[in-house]
Design a protein around this motif. Structure first.
Motif, PDB file in Angstrom:
ATOM      1  N   VAL A 221       0.820  -1.034   0.005  1.00  0.00           N
ATOM      2  CA  VAL A 221      -0.003   0.026   0.026  1.00  0.00           C
ATOM      3  C   VAL A 221       0.887   1.450   0.151  1.00  0.00           C
ATOM      4  CG1 VAL A 221      -1.581   1.207   1.292  1.00  0.00           C
ATOM      5  CG2 VAL A 221      -1.960  -1.095   1.022  1.00  0.00           C
ATOM      6  N   ALA A 222       1.761   1.256   0.945  1.00  0.00           N
ATOM      7  CA  ALA A 222       2.752   2.183   0.903  1.00  0.00           C
ATOM      8  C   ALA A 222       3.584   2.811  -0.364  1.00  0.00           C
ATOM      9  CB  ALA A 222       3.529   2.341   2.082  1.00  0.00           C
ATOM     10  N   LEU A 223       3.987   1.441  -0.849  1.00  0.00           N
ATOM     11  CA  LEU A 223       4.758   1.560  -2.395  1.00  0.00           C
ATOM     12  C   LEU A 223       3.743   1.748  -3.506  1.00  0.00           C
ATOM     13  CD1 LEU A 223       7.634  -1.092  -1.287  1.00  0.00           C
ATOM     14  CD2 LEU A 223       7.817   1.658  -1.284  1.00  0.00           C
ATOM     15  N   GLY A 224       2.629   1.710  -3.517  1.00  0.00           N
ATOM     16  CA  GLY A 224       1.808   1.870  -4.670  1.00  0.00           C
ATOM     17  C   GLY A 224       1.555   0.703  -5.337  1.00  0.00           C
ATOM     18  N   ASP A 225       1.700  -0.576  -5.056  1.00  0.00           N
ATOM     19  CA  ASP A 225       1.693  -1.586  -5.788  1.00  0.00           C
ATOM     20  C   ASP A 225       0.712  -2.842  -5.245  1.00  0.00           C
ATOM     21  OD1 ASP A 225       2.158  -3.010  -8.072  1.00  0.00           O
ATOM     22  OD2 ASP A 225       3.865  -3.874  -7.256  1.00  0.00           O
ATOM     23  N   TYR A 226      -0.288  -2.159  -4.551  1.00  0.00           N
ATOM     24  CA  TYR A 226      -1.225  -3.237  -3.797  1.00  0.00           C
ATOM     25  C   TYR A 226      -2.038  -3.773  -4.928  1.00  0.00           C
ATOM     26  CZ  TYR A 226      -5.269  -5.110  -1.475  1.00  0.00           C
ATOM     27  OH  TYR A 226      -6.290  -5.955  -0.695  1.00  0.00           O
ATOM     28  N   ARG A 227      -2.103  -5.164  -4.862  1.00  0.00           N
ATOM     29  CA  ARG A 227      -2.746  -5.962  -5.791  1.00  0.00           C
ATOM     30  C   ARG A 227      -3.897  -6.793  -5.063  1.00  0.00           C
ATOM     31  NH1 ARG A 227      -3.207  -5.520 -10.920  1.00  0.00           N
ATOM     32  NH2 ARG A 227      -3.407  -7.642 -11.016  1.00  0.00           N
ATOM     33  N   HIS A 228      -5.190  -6.423  -5.456  1.00  0.00           N
ATOM     34  CA  HIS A 228      -6.176  -7.079  -4.600  1.00  0.00           C
ATOM     35  C   HIS A 228      -6.171  -8.509  -5.071  1.00  0.00           C
ATOM     36  CE1 HIS A 228      -9.364  -6.472  -1.892  1.00  0.00           C
ATOM     37  NE2 HIS A 228     -10.305  -7.141  -2.751  1.00  0.00           N
ATOM     38  N   GLY A 229      -6.444  -9.397  -3.922  1.00  0.00           N
ATOM     39  CA  GLY A 229      -6.628 -10.753  -4.131  1.00  0.00           C
ATOM     40  C   GLY A 229      -4.928 -11.626  -4.234  1.00  0.00           C
ATOM     41  N   ARG A 230      -4.116 -10.505  -4.236  1.00  0.00           N
ATOM     42  CA  ARG A 230      -2.612 -11.007  -4.041  1.00  0.00           C
ATOM     43  C   ARG A 230      -1.961 -10.566  -2.830  1.00  0.00           C
ATOM     44  NH1 ARG A 230       1.982 -13.321  -6.183  1.00  0.00           N
ATOM     45  NH2 ARG A 230       0.740 -14.699  -7.354  1.00  0.00           N
ATOM     46  N   SER A 231      -1.787  -9.262  -2.455  1.00  0.00           N
ATOM     47  CA  SER A 231      -1.300  -8.699  -1.672  1.00  0.00           C
ATOM     48  C   SER A 231      -1.768  -8.672  -0.266  1.00  0.00           C
ATOM     49  CB  SER A 231      -0.912  -7.038  -2.001  1.00  0.00           C
ATOM     50  OG  SER A 231      -0.451  -6.880  -3.322  1.00  0.00           O
ATOM     51  N   ASP A 232      -1.057  -8.818   0.775  1.00  0.00           N
ATOM     52  CA  ASP A 232      -1.276  -8.358   2.205  1.00  0.00           C
ATOM     53  C   ASP A 232      -1.591  -6.802   2.088  1.00  0.00           C
ATOM     54  OD1 ASP A 232      -0.972 -11.205   2.882  1.00  0.00           O
ATOM     55  OD2 ASP A 232       0.956 -10.845   3.224  1.00  0.00           O
ATOM     56  N   THR A 233      -2.245  -6.584   3.479  1.00  0.00           N
ATOM     57  CA  THR A 233      -2.127  -5.383   3.715  1.00  0.00           C
ATOM     58  C   THR A 233      -1.378  -5.209   5.080  1.00  0.00           C
ATOM     59  OG1 THR A 233      -3.413  -3.129   4.392  1.00  0.00           O
ATOM     60  CG2 THR A 233      -4.299  -5.399   5.239  1.00  0.00           C
ATOM     61  N   ASP A 234      -0.223  -4.419   5.255  1.00  0.00           N
ATOM     62  CA  ASP A 234       0.794  -4.194   6.353  1.00  0.00           C
ATOM     63  C   ASP A 234       0.531  -2.979   6.875  1.00  0.00           C
ATOM     64  OD1 ASP A 234       2.974  -6.526   5.383  1.00  0.00           O
ATOM     65  OD2 ASP A 234       2.309  -5.409   3.666  1.00  0.00           O
ATOM     66  N   VAL A 235       0.556  -3.086   8.271  1.00  0.00           N
ATOM     67  CA  VAL A 235      -0.060  -1.902   9.020  1.00  0.00           C
ATOM     68  C   VAL A 235       0.919  -1.901  10.358  1.00  0.00           C
ATOM     69  CG1 VAL A 235      -1.754  -0.780  10.581  1.00  0.00           C
ATOM     70  CG2 VAL A 235      -2.359  -1.814   8.381  1.00  0.00           C
ATOM     71  N   THR A 236       1.524  -0.797  10.566  1.00  0.00           N
ATOM     72  CA  THR A 236       2.506  -0.313  11.684  1.00  0.00           C
ATOM     73  C   THR A 236       1.799   0.330  12.702  1.00  0.00           C
ATOM     74  OG1 THR A 236       4.505  -0.693  10.562  1.00  0.00           O
ATOM     75  CG2 THR A 236       4.603   0.612  12.417  1.00  0.00           C
ATOM     76  N   VAL A 237       1.613   0.053  13.850  1.00  0.00           N
ATOM     77  CA  VAL A 237       0.899   1.013  14.995  1.00  0.00           C
ATOM     78  C   VAL A 237       2.074   1.210  15.994  1.00  0.00           C
ATOM     79  CG1 VAL A 237      -0.729   0.872  16.913  1.00  0.00           C
ATOM     80  CG2 VAL A 237      -1.219  -0.285  14.594  1.00  0.00           C
ATOM     81  N   VAL A 238       1.951   2.533  16.530  1.00  0.00           N
ATOM     82  CA  VAL A 238       2.872   3.067  17.134  1.00  0.00           C
ATOM     83  C   VAL A 238       2.185   3.725  18.662  1.00  0.00           C
ATOM     84  CG1 VAL A 238       4.667   4.900  17.612  1.00  0.00           C
ATOM     85  CG2 VAL A 238       4.507   3.702  15.513  1.00  0.00           C
ATOM     86  N   VAL A 239       2.553   3.096  19.580  1.00  0.00           N
ATOM     87  CA  VAL A 239       1.807   3.497  20.979  1.00  0.00           C
ATOM     88  C   VAL A 239       2.927   4.031  22.007  1.00  0.00           C
ATOM     89  CG1 VAL A 239      -0.035   1.727  20.563  1.00  0.00           C
ATOM     90  CG2 VAL A 239       2.134   0.983  21.904  1.00  0.00           C
TER      91      VAL A 239
END
Length: 272
Positions: A43-61
């Motif tokens: 998602v961040a690098l602009g190459d998300y492929r629906h049905g193929r890619s994961d969605t990666d999320v970083t949380v800071v607390v």
């Protein structure tokens, strides 16, 4: 209170409702301790492929978190309690103090993998996980992370030292060279991304990296073209790539990473 995405247009339309709910639930659980929610990876690098890619999320607390917060957060976000429309969710939680340091360690508070095509994982112990995944992800986050909520990625996540990133890349190449648990096209494209980082110091989308390496390395061009085309398919329809050619390419990638790391070490020696 409803928490909306900081910039809905910064994420693919297929993920917007889901990521908004990830933000909402994360804020509901973490409350005032939540500093940032950041999209990384494809998602961040602009190459998300629906049905193929994961969605990666970083949380800071910020700490200290109330007892049970991390396990409550994992339960709130785990598929199918929160159905994931991507192949999977890879979510990592860091303490604000750790995230602000340039570290070569894993260092997470929570590592959650969940989703329809991703083996489940809930870990609260960073010593149980290879550090390289997290070093690479934090480097990507610093360079290209998209803030979904809270402070910008560069303001909260330090860029790991280049030497630590190169060490992480070498470990990543070893991991992908075994082939276990990884699709052949993804192994090849990760190798391309590693080579381009060595050459430019910047993270690129996998298919863009493959085009750049293919343009410079004619002997690998058919394999890289086939890998990029396969990556456009769903995971369940990925093409079989020639195993011997994949191994030869990843051996070459390892040589490029090692040569870059050796060059960096020589450059850092005093008096030279």
């Amino acid at each position: 209170m409803t928490r909306t995405l900081a910039d809905p247009r910064s994420v693919p339309a297929e993920l917007r409702p889901y990521l908004q709910e990830v933000v909402r639930r994360t804020h509901s659980v973490c409350g005032s301790h939540l500093v940032s929610v950041i999209a990384v990876g494809s998602v961040a690098l602009g190459d998300y492929r629906h049905g193929r890619s994961d969605t990666d999320v970083t949380v800071v607390v910020d700490l200290p978190l109330p007892r049970g917060t991390l396990t409550e957060l994992a339960a709130a976000l785990t598929h199918p309690a929160l159905p994931c429309p991507a192949a999977g969710l890879e979510l990592v939680v860091y303490d604000e103090g750790f995230a602000a340091r340039a570290s070569g360690e894993a260092g997470y508070l929570l590592d959650l993998n969940t989703g329809p095509l991703l083996p489940g994982k809930v870990s609260l112990d960073p010593a149980r996980s290879p550090a390289f995944w997290y070093v690479i992800d934090r480097s990507v986050a610093h360079q290209a992370g998209r803030a979904l909520h809270g402070r910008p990625a560069r303001a909260v996540i330090a860029e790991p030292a280049r030497a630590d990133v190169l060490t992480a890349l070498r470990a990543s190449v070893r991991e992908h060279s075994t082939g276990e648990g990884h699709l052949a096209d993804n192994r090849v494209l990760n190798g391309c991304r590693s080579v381009q980082y060595c050459r430019t110091g910047r993270w690129q989308a996998k298919r863009r990296a493959a085009r750049a390496v293919a343009a410079a390395e004619a002997r690998f061009r058919p394999l890289l073209t086939a890998a990029a085309h396969s990556y456009e398919r769903p995971r369940t329809a990925a093409a079989d790539l020639p195993a011997t050619e994949v191994r030869a390419f990843l051996a070459w990638v390892a040589e490029q990473v090692d040569a870059t790391a050796d060059s960096e070490r020589r450059r850092r020696k005093p008096g030279e």
